[in-house]
Each structure stands twice: as C-alpha cells, then as structure tokens.
Design an enzyme around this catalytic site. Structure first.
Site, PDB file in Angstrom:
ATOM      1  N   ASP A 223     -21.125  -8.312  20.135  1.00  0.00           N
ATOM      2  CA  ASP A 223     -20.132  -9.324  20.484  1.00  0.00           C
ATOM      3  C   ASP A 223     -20.738 -10.453  21.311  1.00  0.00           C
ATOM      4  O   ASP A 223     -20.383 -11.625  21.125  1.00  0.00           O
ATOM      5  CB  ASP A 223     -18.977  -8.687  21.269  1.00  0.00           C
ATOM      6  CG  ASP A 223     -18.116  -7.777  20.406  1.00  0.00           C
ATOM      7  OD1 ASP A 223     -18.245  -7.849  19.158  1.00  0.00           O
ATOM      8  OD2 ASP A 223     -17.330  -7.000  20.963  1.00  0.00           O
TER       9      ASP A 223
ATOM     10  N   ALA B 137     -23.811 -11.638  21.327  1.00  0.00           N
ATOM     11  CA  ALA B 137     -24.619 -12.520  20.485  1.00  0.00           C
ATOM     12  C   ALA B 137     -23.719 -13.408  19.633  1.00  0.00           C
ATOM     13  O   ALA B 137     -23.972 -14.612  19.474  1.00  0.00           O
ATOM     14  CB  ALA B 137     -25.557 -11.693  19.606  1.00  0.00           C
TER      15      ALA B 137
ATOM     16  N   ILE C  27      10.427  -5.334  -3.314  1.00  0.00           N
ATOM     17  CA  ILE C  27      10.255  -4.282  -4.307  1.00  0.00           C
ATOM     18  C   ILE C  27      11.290  -3.187  -4.061  1.00  0.00           C
ATOM     19  O   ILE C  27      11.764  -2.985  -2.941  1.00  0.00           O
ATOM     20  CB  ILE C  27       8.833  -3.681  -4.295  1.00  0.00           C
ATOM     21  CG1 ILE C  27       8.474  -3.133  -2.912  1.00  0.00           C
ATOM     22  CG2 ILE C  27       7.811  -4.698  -4.737  1.00  0.00           C
ATOM     23  CD1 ILE C  27       7.124  -2.475  -2.867  1.00  0.00           C
TER      24      ILE C  27
ATOM     25  N   GLU D 208      -1.186   2.242  -2.309  1.00  0.00           N
ATOM     26  CA  GLU D 208      -1.673   1.621  -1.080  1.00  0.00           C
ATOM     27  C   GLU D 208      -0.633   1.787   0.020  1.00  0.00           C
ATOM     28  O   GLU D 208       0.564   1.970  -0.263  1.00  0.00           O
ATOM     29  CB  GLU D 208      -1.960   0.138  -1.308  1.00  0.00           C
ATOM     30  CG  GLU D 208      -0.749  -0.681  -1.720  1.00  0.00           C
ATOM     31  CD  GLU D 208      -1.114  -2.076  -2.220  1.00  0.00           C
ATOM     32  OE1 GLU D 208      -2.307  -2.354  -2.386  1.00  0.00           O
ATOM     33  OE2 GLU D 208      -0.181  -2.871  -2.441  1.00  0.00           O
TER      34      GLU D 208
ATOM     35  N   LYS E 284       2.101   0.877   2.838  1.00  0.00           N
ATOM     36  CA  LYS E 284       3.078  -0.197   3.008  1.00  0.00           C
ATOM     37  C   LYS E 284       2.997  -0.636   4.464  1.00  0.00           C
ATOM     38  O   LYS E 284       3.493   0.038   5.365  1.00  0.00           O
ATOM     39  CB  LYS E 284       4.485   0.289   2.664  1.00  0.00           C
ATOM     40  CG  LYS E 284       5.533  -0.815   2.732  1.00  0.00           C
ATOM     41  CD  LYS E 284       6.906  -0.294   2.324  1.00  0.00           C
ATOM     42  CE  LYS E 284       7.946  -1.402   2.374  1.00  0.00           C
ATOM     43  NZ  LYS E 284       8.119  -1.928   3.735  1.00  0.00           N
TER      44      LYS E 284
ATOM     45  N   LYS F  58       9.224   5.174   0.880  1.00  0.00           N
ATOM     46  CA  LYS F  58       9.333   5.035   2.328  1.00  0.00           C
ATOM     47  C   LYS F  58       9.164   6.369   3.045  1.00  0.00           C
ATOM     48  O   LYS F  58       9.496   7.432   2.516  1.00  0.00           O
ATOM     49  CB  LYS F  58      10.694   4.425   2.691  1.00  0.00           C
ATOM     50  CG  LYS F  58      10.937   3.031   2.140  1.00  0.00           C
ATOM     51  CD  LYS F  58      10.091   2.004   2.862  1.00  0.00           C
ATOM     52  CE  LYS F  58      10.474   1.871   4.296  1.00  0.00           C
ATOM     53  NZ  LYS F  58      11.416   0.822   4.629  1.00  0.00           N
TER      54      LYS F  58
END
Length: 698
Positions: A59, A61, A108, A142, A144, A340
């Site tokens: 960090d 550098a 969706i 993937e 949510k 969900k």
C-alpha cells in the site's frame, strides 16, 4: 497492458521507486512521459489488487506512485481526463440528473423455497421444448448481492457514464460518483469491445462498513442501519469528493448492450476480468436444477463468512441463445430466477418503546430490546412501523418477541412469543416533540404540527428551498442543518431575516457566499403562486396539483380563505384534486402552528397571482422528451408545452405527436417512436416548431 508485466517497459510496476526528484527539475516532456508511465502502472496495480486479488506491491508503494502522479498533473497542468487521479472526486453537483438506460434494467422473479425453483426449471424446459431448442440446459449460478444496481457504459474502452437502476428505464446519473470507486476501471484492458454497457452491484464491504459507522458515531453522527443503505446514500452524494472518501466496491455481472456477442453467461464471466471488470469468485456452472439448489444451500451456509452481504442466489440459463428463445415478460426475464435466503429470526425482550418523529411528520415506534445476535449482527432496536402493527401484534414493554431482519437487513418485530403484561403499548395521542395532536391516516400516524414542529423543521426548510419548490441555490441539506444548529433559523420565515454578517460567522462561509445566499432569498420574495404552494410542503400537493389550484383560485388569499372555511367541495372541484388531497389542504391551513408560521412568512413573501395561460397554440399536440436539452430543464420544457395547451407525457404511444431527443438519449423511447410512427425532433427542430406556432421559448 500485458507489456507492463515486463518491468523494463515501465519502472513503476515491479519494485517501484518511492522517492522522486523534485518535479521542478523536470521539463514538460519529461513530466508528461513520467505521468503516462505512472498512469499505466497505477491501472495495472489496480487490476492486480481489485480484479485478480494478487497485488505485487504494498500500500505504501502504491500511495507513493499515486501521490507522484497527482503532483506532476498539478505542477504541469496535464490533461487528467481518464487519469486514475480522477477517483478523488470532481466538483460538487447541484443535483443528480436523470438518464435513460441503453436497455431496460429489469428485476427478476424470485422465491424462497425449492418448489418455486423447480417450477422455474419446469417452465424453462417446457418453453425451450416448444421452441425446438436442442442445446444442453445448464445454469450459471451467482450470489445475489445486497447493494445498489448500476449501469456503467464504456465507449472505445473509456469510462463514459454510470446510472442507478431507478425504475429500470430511467435512473439517476451518478457518473462522477462511480468514477471514484477504485474497482471501477476508467479504461478497459486487453481486446475490449468498442461499446460496452454493463450491469454491476455497488456495495460497501462489511469490514469497511463497520469502520465507517464507528467513525460516524465518534464524530456525533447517526450510524447507517446496514451496508446497503450506506452504499445507496454514498452513491447519491452531490459532492463526489464525499463519495471518494467512503469505502465502496463493485461486482460486475451482466451486459445490457455491447458491440460483441457472448455465447453464455459463463463466457461473459470469464471475459470481464480480461477487460479489467471485477467479478465475484463464488459463481458455479451446474448441469441441473438440483445442483443449483445445492449451490444455494452452500452459499447460505457461507454467507456470514463473506466480506459482503448477500440475500440469496441468482440462477441464470447459461446459453445466451436459449435466453433469447425464452425472452422476457413485461417486468422480468424468463431465463433467470432469484432463490432468496430466509430472513434471519431471533427472540428477545422489549425493554421500552420510543416514538420517533420523522421529517415528514410520520411517527414511527421503535422497540428497544435486550441485545440479541442475528446472523453475526448485534441488534438492540427494531421497528414496529406504525400503531396498527402494535395493535395487531399486541406487543407491550416486557413482552418476549421474535424479530427478523426484513429484506435481510432491517430488524422488525414480527410476533409476540410470550406476554408479560396486559394489552399493548399505548400509542401517544400527541406528538412527543411538539405536543401537537397526532392524526391517524390508515395504519400510519402523523404529527399535525407541520411547519411549527421542530422535528419537521429541517425537512420543511430543505423542501422550501429545493429545486422543485423555490430553487434557492446554496441552501442544501448541509447548509440548512448548519443554520438550524446555529439557531439562526427555526422555520422558513426566518430565512428572510438572515443577514450577511450572521452567515459570515459560520464555518465555511465567506462574504461572497453569504451575499449570494441573501440575494437568492431576496429573489424569491415574489414567487409564482404554484411554486409557493409546492414550497409549503402541503401533503399530497405536488407540482401539477399546485398549478391546478393556482389556476382555479388565482390568489393565495383565495386558497387560504377557502381552506379555513372548511370548504372541501371547492377543492374537490379542481382537476387532479380528490377527497384525500382536499382534506390535506384544509387540515394544513387549520393547523394553528402552520398558520403562525404562514403569518410570519407572508410578512416577507408575496405569492404572485397565477398567470393566464399562454393560449392554445399547442392544443391537441402531445410531446415526450428524452435525453437532456441545453436550453431547458425537462420540467421547464413540459411546463411550457402545457401552458400553451399541449400535453407532455413520460412515455411514447400511438397518441404521441413528437419525441424531442436531447443529448445522451436512450434507445427505448426512440424505438417506441419508430414503432408508433412518431416524428423525432432534435432541440433545434423543437424550437423551430415552437417559433412556427408563435410560442416563445423561455
């Protein structure tokens, strides 16, 4: 960018120097060359850190390289467009403009049990069979993310703009704020497409959220309720420098439009990192719905160990051709489903109930409880929402209750599991802040103190000065809060008694800003009647209703006298005014507190009688606007149309006569115009039409 792997090509990639010769010893060409090498190196290190999770320098550098780049750009006045230094934030904005998305950002379908997921799979298979699809059906899975969805657009590899999801068609322009997020590349890498509009989720990492809330509490500010609220509030800041100081990150997961094609969602997921776009590493490609259900269960078990909030998983048909065959409904794609997680629930004891008064006057009861851990979060308070819910639950102090994190984040009391007293909490009949009567509106309760209630004053003054009301520049949320804290203002009437000398004594104010605000206030002493009605913040009275009231009654005195007489029928005779609005207007003027503030306000302000209409030059014509116009705000253009007899609507239909197309216009309305044979006008043609019909643009 691949050439940067070789440190001989760029000295700031591998083991870079952290000390530099004074900038003044460089000539312009040397400074420009060093700055370009630093920009390339900083972009490379950003990619290694944010996308590959494999930084090659520390960090300190990195900070040294970044600081040197800022120094050179400032010392030699170098062009900074596209530079990583622009992440520090640009100039403050007066407001967030609206922008039309390049394609619909839909929601969706979702469900919380396995049966709903299997039904989704069955629907998909049936539709694909009907379409004679002969490919292999696989699902790309993937997490949510529980953040804020955004559209990010790249042209020729350069970052161009970003917008919130909004209503799916139009969102807020947050280009400058998203630019400050370090994991959003300002320039794509590799063999990127000429045009790319991607969808991502902006979020605040859990650790960063905890640290940020600690800082807020230590500085005397209220903590954010959850990371999603913190991310949303940060992204909508009008000052990008504020956004830059807050710890936001992003995952990219979808394409809205592109000049290249993708075979599958897995293909998209693989190619994003090649272009520098950060993706989540917890995705999985599965062969059947049962494995997708197992994937969801795995993420549910792991959720508390993640560095970000998730509230379920998203299952997508992987093959893009299959997705095209499945199509979409009016609101959602048929090829995706959100599975969900169940809301987190726990039990605890209510120790007290306090009633908070919001800036709109709404009273919200809050249960203070024994601390309880819910999904790794210690909860000590939960919302009871309104008096009707208290009555329905029968909850009282001392009861043992079950709580859940509604929407996975906001604690709610959902049931009483053990009664330890009689009856339910008695909701107050008067406002706990100003002692004005409390009025019920359906399940809700409101303080009737209005302009005179201290809990509502800040909101009422902010609203009075807002762009939709009297548009007083320099009197935003922070300025109003500062004036109230200093005791200079208690209500809108006090604004007109502000002196330059009073304002100059406030932190951050100088003579120029003080004089500018006083001048802005003076310019609103004779406001149009409709603007003044909006500024008062009468519940249910927006811009259209205010214009109709002004047109019907002509003067403010006529409106006030009618309201104070209780003549609700006179208001109901006005277009766009029904019983609820009429009741609201009458009650506003019946309030003693409101009348007291109005009396003082009218000592300084003289609302002007409504203007006569501009005629019927545009009678029978319907206009729709898209994009931004140079000569008008969209609201001004719509008001001009309506004042001259025309109609201005928000969507294109067969009844539309003209679509006025400004800068950065989206595709959807133009496509609708073409489908309905609607004539398109650019701004010059629009003004020519007005001129032809004798309408003076203003």
């Amino acid at each position: 960018m691949a050439a940067l792997e070789d440190e001989t090509d760029n000295p700031y990639v591998s083991d870079p120097p952290t000390e530099f010769d004074p900038a003044g010893e460089l000539d312009a060409d040397e400074a420009r060359e060093q700055a370009e090498q630093l920009r390339e190196a900083v972009r490379y290190h950003d990619h290694r850190y944010y996308v590959e999770n494999d930084p090659v320098i520390g960090d300190r550098a990195y900070d040294a390289l970044f600081a040197r780049l800022e120094e050179l750009e400032g010392a030699f006045d170098l062009d900074t467009s596209g530079s990583p230094t622009q992440r520090v934030g640009g100039e403050p904005l007066s407001e967030l403009d609206e922008v039309e998305h390049v394609a619909t950002m839909g929601s969706i379908d979702q469900g919380g049990d396995a049966a709903a997921v299997r039904e989704f799979d069955e629907r998909v298979r049936n539709r694909l069979d009907e379409a004679d699809y002969d490919g292999d059906l696989r699902y790309f899975c993937e997490p949510k993310f529980d953040g804020l969805s955004v559209e990010v657009v790249y042209e020729d590899g350069e970052y161009r703009r970003a917008a919130t999801r909004g209503d799916g068609e139009v969102g807020e322009d947050v280009t400058e704020n998203v630019r400050t997020i370090a994991s959003v590349p300002q320039r794509l890498r590799g063999d990127y497409p000429d045009f790319l509009a991607v969808r991502g989720e902006v979020y605040m990492p859990r650790d960063a959220f905890t640290e940020y809330n600690r800082e807020r509490v230590e500085s005397g500010e209220d903590p954010f309720a959850n990371p999603r609220n913190a991310a949303a509030g940060t992204l909508r800041q009008l000052d990008p420098k504020v956004t830059a100081q807050r710890p936001l990150a992003v995952f990219f997961f979808g394409v809205l439009d592109a000049s290249v094609e993708f075979e599958s969602h897995a293909d998209l997921h693989e190619r994003f990192p090649e272009w520098g776009l950060r993706v989540c590493d917890r995705t999985r490609l599965v062969d059947d719905i049962e494995t997708a259900i197992d994937y969801r269960d795995d993420q549910l078990a792991a959720r508390d160990d993640l560095g970000y909030e998730i509230d379920g998983v998203v299952l997508k048909v992987d093959d893009i051709d299959a997705c095209d065959l499945l199509g979409t409904t009016s609101r959602a794609p048929r090829w995706a489903f959100a599975y969900k997680f169940p809301a987190r629930k726990e039990e605890t004891t209510v120790r007290d109930v306090v009633v908070q008064v919001g800036r709109t006057g709404r009273l919200t009861p809050v249960a203070l409880m024994d601390p309880v851990e819910v999904g790794g979060v210690t909860v000590t308070r939960a919302s009871l929402h309104n008096p009707s819910l208290i009555e329905e639950l029968g909850v009282n102090v001392g009861d043992r209750v079950r709580i859940k994190r509604a929407g996975d984040v906001i604690p709610d009391v959902v049931e009483v599991v053990e009664k330890n007293g009689d009856g339910h909490f008695a909701f107050p009949e008067t406002c706990p802040v100003c002692d004005s009567p409390v009025e019920r509106d359906g399940p809700m309760a409101f303080c009737t103190g209005g302009l005179s209630c201290p809990a509502q004053r800040e909101r009422s003054v902010e609203h009075y000065a807002s762009r939709g009301a009297l548009d007083i520049e320099g009197l935003g949320e922070k300025a109003v809060e500062q004036l109230l804290d200093a005791g200079l203002v208690e209500d809108a009437a006090d604004l007109y008694e502000l002196a330059v000398e009073d304002l100059e004594e406030l932190e951050g104010w100088g003579e120029t800003s003080a004089r500018n605000l006083v001048a802005e206030l003076d310019a609103t002493r004779d406001p149009p009647l409709s603007d003044f009605l909006v500024a008062l913040g009468i519940p249910h009275v927006g811009d259209v209703t205010a214009r109709n009231l002004a047109a019907e009654f002509g003067t403010f005195e006529a409106i006030r006298e009618t309201a104070e007489s209780g003549d609700r029928e006179a208001f109901e005779a006005v277009p766009d005014v029904g019983p609820e609005v009429a009741e609201s207007v009458v009650e506003f003027f019946e309030s003693e507190g409101n009348r007291a503030v109005l009396t003082r306000l009218l000592d300084h302000v003289d609302p002007q009688a409504a203007e006569a209409t501009g005629g019927d030059a545009l009678d029978g014509l319907t206009f729709v606007f898209t994009g931004s116009l140079d000569g008008y705000t969209r609201g001004d253009a719509q008001e001009l149309i309506e004042r001259h007899g025309g109609s201005a609507t928000g969507s294109v239909s067969g009844n539309t006569d003209y679509l006025v197309v400004g800068e950065n216009a989206g595709k959807r309305k133009r496509e609708d115009a073409e489908a309905n044979d609607v004539e398109l006008l650019d701004e010059e043609s629009f003004e020519a039409l007005l001129d032809e019909r004798g309408v003076e643009s203003e």
